[in-house]
Design a protein around this motif. Structure first.
Motif, PDB file in Angstrom:
ATOM      1  N   ILE A 112     -34.630  31.748  -4.347  1.00 47.81           N
ATOM      2  CA  ILE A 112     -33.322  31.230  -3.946  1.00 47.81           C
ATOM      3  C   ILE A 112     -32.352  31.342  -5.122  1.00 47.81           C
ATOM      4  O   ILE A 112     -32.695  31.007  -6.261  1.00 47.81           O
ATOM      5  N   TRP A 113     -31.147  31.794  -4.828  1.00 51.22           N
ATOM      6  CA  TRP A 113     -30.094  31.856  -5.842  1.00 51.22           C
ATOM      7  C   TRP A 113     -29.042  30.785  -5.541  1.00 51.22           C
ATOM      8  O   TRP A 113     -28.691  30.552  -4.386  1.00 51.22           O
ATOM      9  N   LEU A 114     -28.548  30.145  -6.597  1.00 50.66           N
ATOM     10  CA  LEU A 114     -27.536  29.094  -6.492  1.00 50.66           C
ATOM     11  C   LEU A 114     -26.354  29.473  -7.366  1.00 50.66           C
ATOM     12  O   LEU A 114     -26.521  29.782  -8.548  1.00 50.66           O
ATOM     13  N   PHE A 115     -25.145  29.441  -6.801  1.00 50.29           N
ATOM     14  CA  PHE A 115     -23.937  29.793  -7.553  1.00 50.29           C
ATOM     15  C   PHE A 115     -23.276  28.536  -8.099  1.00 50.29           C
ATOM     16  O   PHE A 115     -22.944  27.613  -7.359  1.00 50.29           O
ATOM     17  N   GLY A 116     -23.083  28.506  -9.422  1.00 49.75           N
ATOM     18  CA  GLY A 116     -22.400  27.394 -10.074  1.00 49.75           C
ATOM     19  C   GLY A 116     -21.045  27.829 -10.592  1.00 49.75           C
ATOM     20  O   GLY A 116     -20.930  28.885 -11.219  1.00 49.75           O
ATOM     21  N   TYR A 117     -20.024  27.012 -10.338  1.00 52.60           N
ATOM     22  CA  TYR A 117     -18.673  27.363 -10.779  1.00 52.60           C
ATOM     23  C   TYR A 117     -17.998  26.233 -11.548  1.00 52.60           C
ATOM     24  O   TYR A 117     -16.886  26.392 -12.048  1.00 52.60           O
ATOM     25  N   GLY A 118     -18.662  25.073 -11.632  1.00 55.20           N
ATOM     26  CA  GLY A 118     -18.121  23.927 -12.356  1.00 55.20           C
ATOM     27  C   GLY A 118     -19.180  23.340 -13.265  1.00 55.20           C
ATOM     28  O   GLY A 118     -19.745  24.030 -14.113  1.00 55.20           O
ATOM     29  N   SER A 119     -19.500  22.072 -13.061  1.00 52.69           N
ATOM     30  CA  SER A 119     -20.458  21.410 -13.949  1.00 52.69           C
ATOM     31  C   SER A 119     -21.874  21.958 -13.814  1.00 52.69           C
ATOM     32  O   SER A 119     -22.691  21.785 -14.727  1.00 52.69           O
ATOM     33  N   LEU A 120     -22.188  22.620 -12.701  1.00 58.07           N
ATOM     34  CA  LEU A 120     -23.511  23.248 -12.592  1.00 58.07           C
ATOM     35  C   LEU A 120     -23.719  24.290 -13.687  1.00 58.07           C
ATOM     36  O   LEU A 120     -24.855  24.546 -14.096  1.00 58.07           O
ATOM     37  N   ILE A 121     -22.641  24.889 -14.173  1.00 58.96           N
ATOM     38  CA  ILE A 121     -22.756  25.901 -15.227  1.00 58.96           C
ATOM     39  C   ILE A 121     -23.330  25.292 -16.498  1.00 58.96           C
ATOM     40  O   ILE A 121     -24.222  25.870 -17.126  1.00 58.96           O
ATOM     41  N   TRP A 122     -22.824  24.129 -16.885  1.00 61.18           N
ATOM     42  CA  TRP A 122     -23.225  23.547 -18.169  1.00 61.18           C
ATOM     43  C   TRP A 122     -24.165  22.349 -18.035  1.00 61.18           C
ATOM     44  O   TRP A 122     -24.681  21.851 -19.038  1.00 61.18           O
ATOM     45  N   ASN A 123     -24.416  21.922 -16.799  1.00 61.72           N
ATOM     46  CA  ASN A 123     -25.363  20.824 -16.582  1.00 61.72           C
ATOM     47  C   ASN A 123     -26.058  21.029 -15.237  1.00 61.72           C
ATOM     48  O   ASN A 123     -25.843  20.267 -14.296  1.00 61.72           O
ATOM     49  N   PRO A 124     -26.907  22.049 -15.133  1.00 61.54           N
ATOM     50  CA  PRO A 124     -27.480  22.385 -13.822  1.00 61.54           C
ATOM     51  C   PRO A 124     -28.437  21.338 -13.259  1.00 61.54           C
ATOM     52  O   PRO A 124     -28.560  21.221 -12.035  1.00 61.54           O
TER      53      PRO A 124
END
Length: 220
Positions: free
Chosen positions: A47-59
């Motif tokens: 599964i792939w998950l796209f992060g564009y906000g805080s998921l980038i730096w705090n997944p």
């Protein structure tokens, strides 16, 4: 900062439960059902998950790989009011969402299929407590080829949807809002800084960071 352990312990739900009741909450069963429904539509394999906000730096999830990627047809914008996590009823904050139009650079995380149910459940109990987002499968272009990933699109029918605000109002809000999960200025600055480190250009976000830093400095 929000951690994996806090999510698993129900801290996010606990914060929302202390609200004035103006934000409708999904039950654990509804959140889990949404997660299962999205995973049922997943392509075969990991599964792939796209992060564009805080998921980038705090997944807050365990993953096997991450790549820089771009989604066409959506752009990143501060368009969701928060009266709780990074704001309060007297001084609400703003969070990022994906709006239709343009494109958005971010990070995609690969979650091994064997861990997908557990790790995605963590993501859902972080992002979907009030149903402010709509999980959607999107095509993400990466240097190693395209992947199909889950992204959280803003729910325009949600009571906390902010619509299109002026740059001045967004900056003023982010410079002043704070809640139990931290302040909005740090949320913005962390996102802008990490995008810059990854070589992802987001000129409006970088300009907003500069303005919010100026406003914060003026308060001190």
């Amino acid at each position: 900062m929000l951690t994996r352990e806090l999510i698993l312990n129900g801290y996010v739900k606990e914060i929302f439960a202390k609200s004035d009741g103006s934000t409708p909450l999904l039950s654990d069963e509804e959140i889990d059902a949404s997660c299962r429904a999205s995973l049922a539509d997943a392509p075969p394999g990991d599964i792939w998950l796209f992060g564009y906000g805080s998921l980038i730096w705090n997944p807050t999830i365990h993953f096997a790989e991450k790549r820089i990627g771009k989604v066409a047809g959506y752009h990143r914008r501060f368009c969701l009011w928060t009266h709780l996590g990074r704001g309060c009823p007297e001084c609400p904050g703003l969070l990022l969402g994906l709006e239709h139009g343009g494109s958005c650079g971010g990070v995609v995380f690969r979650i091994p299929a064997a861990q997908a149910d557990h790790e995605c459940r963590i993501v859902w109990h972080r992002e979907m407590v009030s149903g402010s987002y709509i999980p959607r499968w999107v095509d993400v272009q990466t240097d190693d080829g395209p992947v199909r990933a889950i992204a959280f699109i803003i729910n325009r029918d949600h009571v906390r949807y902010a619509g299109r605000l002026s740059d001045e109002r967004v900056a003023e809000t982010l410079a002043n809002a704070e809640g139990p999960l931290g302040n909005c200025a740090d949320y913005l600055i962390n996102t802008a800084d990490h995008l810059e480190e990854l070589g992802i250009l987001d000129a409006p976000l970088q300009h907003l960071r500069t303005e919010v830093q100026r406003l914060c400095a003026a308060k001190n």
